[in-house]
Design a protein around this motif. Structure first.
Motif, short mmCIF file in Angstrom:
data_model
loop_
_atom_site.label_atom_id
_atom_site.label_comp_id
_atom_site.label_asym_id
_atom_site.label_seq_id
_atom_site.Cartn_x
_atom_site.Cartn_y
_atom_site.Cartn_z
N SER A 1 0.81 -1.23 0.11
CA SER A 1 0.02 -0.07 0.11
C SER A 1 0.86 1.24 0.17
N GLY B 1 -6.52 -0.18 -4.78
CA GLY B 1 -6.26 -0.69 -5.97
C GLY B 1 -4.84 -0.66 -6.39
N THR B 2 -4.45 -0.76 -7.63
CA THR B 2 -2.96 -0.89 -8.18
C THR B 2 -2.70 0.59 -8.64
N SER C 1 -3.48 4.40 -0.78
CA SER C 1 -4.14 3.89 -1.83
C SER C 1 -4.97 2.93 -1.85
#
Length: 138
Positions: free
Chosen positions: A62, A131-132, A129
């Protein structure tokens, strides 16, 4: 010779509502910090000879961005407040002084505004964050 970079060049930008290609800098920030967190997976077993072993690239990664500064009602500054208030995500870009970038969705997990009688109104924000993230090297 080692190259050093100005701390003011670490930027947090928020995508404009109309287009993710229009970036607005959070201009009120005066101090920023970016953390990359890797949650390791412990794979220690009887064959580890008493030493801890971690699974390479295992676990959850993260990113966290924290910052504080002077509150302005500029577009990006206000977008952070709105995202915190409405519990929505922001599409953000973090640019380092070296020119590399992290781009993706973030949740505003903490937002605080303070005001002393003899100073400008200040804010502190934490984004995490979801997701990617896209990494672009300079």
């Amino acid at each position: 010779m080692t190259t050093a970079y100005n701390g003011r060049d670490l930027l947090l930008q928020i995508a404009g509502a109309a287009s993710p290609t229009v970036w607005n800098t959070v201009g009120g920030l005066r101090a920023k910090s970016l953390s990359i967190n890797n949650n390791p997976v412990d794979i220690t077993n009887d064959g580890s000879a008493g030493f801890r072993e971690l699974l390479p690239a295992g676990g959850v990664q993260s990113f966290e961005m924290t910052g504080n500064g002077v509150f302005t009602k500029a577009t990006a500054d206000a977008a952070l407040f709105t995202a915190a208030l409405n519990r929505t995500t922001v599409y953000a870009r973090i640019i380092s002084g070296a020119g590399d970038k992290f781009i993706g969705s973030f949740v505003v997990t903490s937002y605080q505004r303070t005001g002393n009688f003899d100073n400008a109104e200040q804010f502190t924000v934490t984004l995490q964050s979801t997701g990617t993230l896209i990494y672009q090297s300079s």
